[in-house]
Design an enzyme around this catalytic site. Structure first.
Site, PDB file in Angstrom:
ATOM      1  N   ASP A 272      10.833 -38.717   1.090  1.00  0.00           N
ATOM      2  CA  ASP A 272      11.190 -37.394   0.570  1.00  0.00           C
ATOM      3  C   ASP A 272      11.884 -37.564  -0.782  1.00  0.00           C
ATOM      4  OD1 ASP A 272      12.454 -34.399   2.088  1.00  0.00           O
ATOM      5  OD2 ASP A 272      12.584 -34.943  -0.017  1.00  0.00           O
ATOM      6  N   MET A 273      11.328 -36.939  -1.804  1.00  0.00           N
ATOM      7  CA  MET A 273      11.897 -37.059  -3.145  1.00  0.00           C
ATOM      8  C   MET A 273      13.257 -36.373  -3.203  1.00  0.00           C
ATOM      9  SD  MET A 273       9.565 -38.780  -4.555  1.00  0.00           S
ATOM     10  CE  MET A 273      10.083 -38.729  -6.273  1.00  0.00           C
TER      11      MET A 273
ATOM     12  N   ASP B  41       6.796 -32.665  -1.917  1.00  0.00           N
ATOM     13  CA  ASP B  41       7.581 -33.863  -2.231  1.00  0.00           C
ATOM     14  C   ASP B  41       7.837 -34.768  -1.042  1.00  0.00           C
ATOM     15  OD1 ASP B  41       9.676 -32.572  -0.861  1.00  0.00           O
ATOM     16  OD2 ASP B  41      11.168 -33.444  -2.187  1.00  0.00           O
ATOM     17  N   GLU B  42       7.117 -34.599   0.058  1.00  0.00           N
ATOM     18  CA  GLU B  42       7.378 -35.480   1.192  1.00  0.00           C
ATOM     19  C   GLU B  42       6.111 -35.763   1.984  1.00  0.00           C
ATOM     20  OE1 GLU B  42       9.740 -33.646   4.399  1.00  0.00           O
ATOM     21  OE2 GLU B  42       9.477 -31.767   3.329  1.00  0.00           O
TER      22      GLU B  42
END
Ligand code: TTP
Ligand code: MG
Length: 379
Positions: free
Chosen positions: A9-10, A103-104
């Site tokens: 996850d960013m 983002d994940e």
């Protein structure tokens, strides 16, 4: 073979991209979201979080809390292109990648422990690859299942790497609040708290009969999660030809209006997930299971792919008109299929197209609802 799932996850994704693209914003509180009157925060940098700013908060409130912040509109095309690059990296680490938002993703890395250095080294390696390619940090969780991997990636954010081993899983998650279990919303959490259950450990020790009046049909799943157990597979994105959401209600829904209201919640969730994944689809399917356990499905295919909540709901209304809604309803579902990515549907992401503007206004309204808990973090 042991099962090992990685969740990546960013960190502060939209805000970090802005800081990367504008080095002068580095180390400063950056807040990204709708800047109009009723705008909502999409996300903010960790510097801004120290002021109490968070996702889904009204922009007006964020300005109060952090008057010196840098307030920026969201640039979805930019975030999508970074997201695509990250996705390429994921595929270098595992053939089985399930992206779950912009983002994940989950990666099934089972069997890779025989590689040089073992499965543990994959975390630092993937973080380094992401940093090299994008200049951004990610947080990584490594665990025997999806539920634990997602909890793990959140434990040492930002720039974290956390391993939860099967033998210590129960003890590791026991102190966490029950709200951290996917699907336990504020309402359920509050009800459990009133029974004196505040941590995952306390929940795990609960007899099913005690929980059933509250959690109903979800009791067993909830207990399994609390015990650190989850056997949901990682579903690779190549196989993702449809994206849907369905819900079995703790109490049967009565009447068409009640069902339409519940369907609107599902439509928003499906719409959000489509947009987050850069996807849209032509076919919308409505699924209804009535209390007598009969399944009714209706589909409709639009000429152009849809991804906006309102577009999906318009089709659902048409489909709903074909059903009698006389029986109590046990389950509702919405699926969008025949998916295409934004790239191959020929959308112009570089220009300020009318569609992109609609997209962001839809997102703004979505954020309003986010605050009301309709869409939960991590969905
Ligand atoms: P998240 O991964 O939930 O948040 P984040 O990456 O910004 O921060 P964290 O370090 O806690 O992971 O969401 C990813 C992106 O999705 C986020 O950068 C912006 C967008 N988003 C919204 O637009 N609205 C929301 O309410 C949330 C939660 C996210
Ligand atoms: Mg994130």
């Amino acid at each position: 073979m042991d099962r090992w799932i990685m969740h990546v996850d960013m960190d502060a994704f939209f805000a970090s991209v802005e800081q990367r693209d504008h080095p002068e914003y580095q180390g400063l509180p950056v807040i990204v979201g709708g800047l109009s009157g009723r705008g909502v925060v999409a996300t903010c940098s960790y510097e801004a979080r120290r002021f109490g700013v968070h996702s889904a908060m009204s922009m007006a409130r964020a300005r109060q809390l952090c008057p010196k912040g840098i307030f920026l509109p969201a640039r979805f095309a930019r975030y999508q292109s970074v997201s695509n690059r990250i996705r390429d990296i994921f595929h270098q680490f595992s053939p089985c990648v399930e992206p779950i938002s912009i983002d994940e993703a989950f990666l099934d890395v089972s069997g890779m422990e025989r590689l040089s250095g073992g499965v543990i080294t994959l975390g630092p390696k993937i973080k380094a690859a992401i940093r090299e390619t994008t200049g951004l940090t990610a947080s990584v969780g490594l665990a025997p299942n999806k539920f634990l991997a997602k909890l793990a990636s959140d434990m040492e954010k930002p720039d974290g790497f956390t391993i939860i081993r099967p033998e210590t899983a129960k003890a590791r998650i026991a102190p966490l609040p029950i709200g951290r279990i996917f699907g336990v919303g504020q309402k359920t959490a509050a009800a459990l708290n009133r029974l004196g259950i505040t941590t995952i450990g306390q929940l795990a020790a609960c007899p099913a009969t005690f929980l059933r009046p509250l959690a109903g049909r979800n009791t067993e799943t909830l207990l399994r999660f609390a015990q650190g157990l989850d056997d949901r597979p990682v579903v690779p994105d190549e196989k993702r030809q449809s994206l849907g959401r369905e819900e079995t209600y703790p109490e049967d829904l009565l009447g068409r209006d009640t069902c339409l209201a519940a369907l609107w919640n599902l439509a928003q969730e499906v719409g959000w997930r489509l947009r987050a994944g850069g996807l849209s689809g032509c076919t919308v399917t409505l699924k209804v299971r009535t209390a007598d356990f009969r399944l009714h499905t209706r589909s409709w295919t639009a000429e152009a792919p849809v991804d906006l909540d309102e577009e999906i709901m318009a089709i659902i209304r048409r489909l709903a008109a074909e059903l009698p809604w006389k029986q109590p309803v046990r389950l509702l579902g919405i699926t969008v299929s025949h998916l295409t990515t934004a790239a191959d549907s020929g959308l112009d992401f570089s220009g300020e197209t009318a569609r992109a503007r609609r997209r962001s206004s839809a997102l703004d309204s979505l954020k309003q609802k986010f605050g009301e808990g309709i869409i939960r973090k991590g969905v």
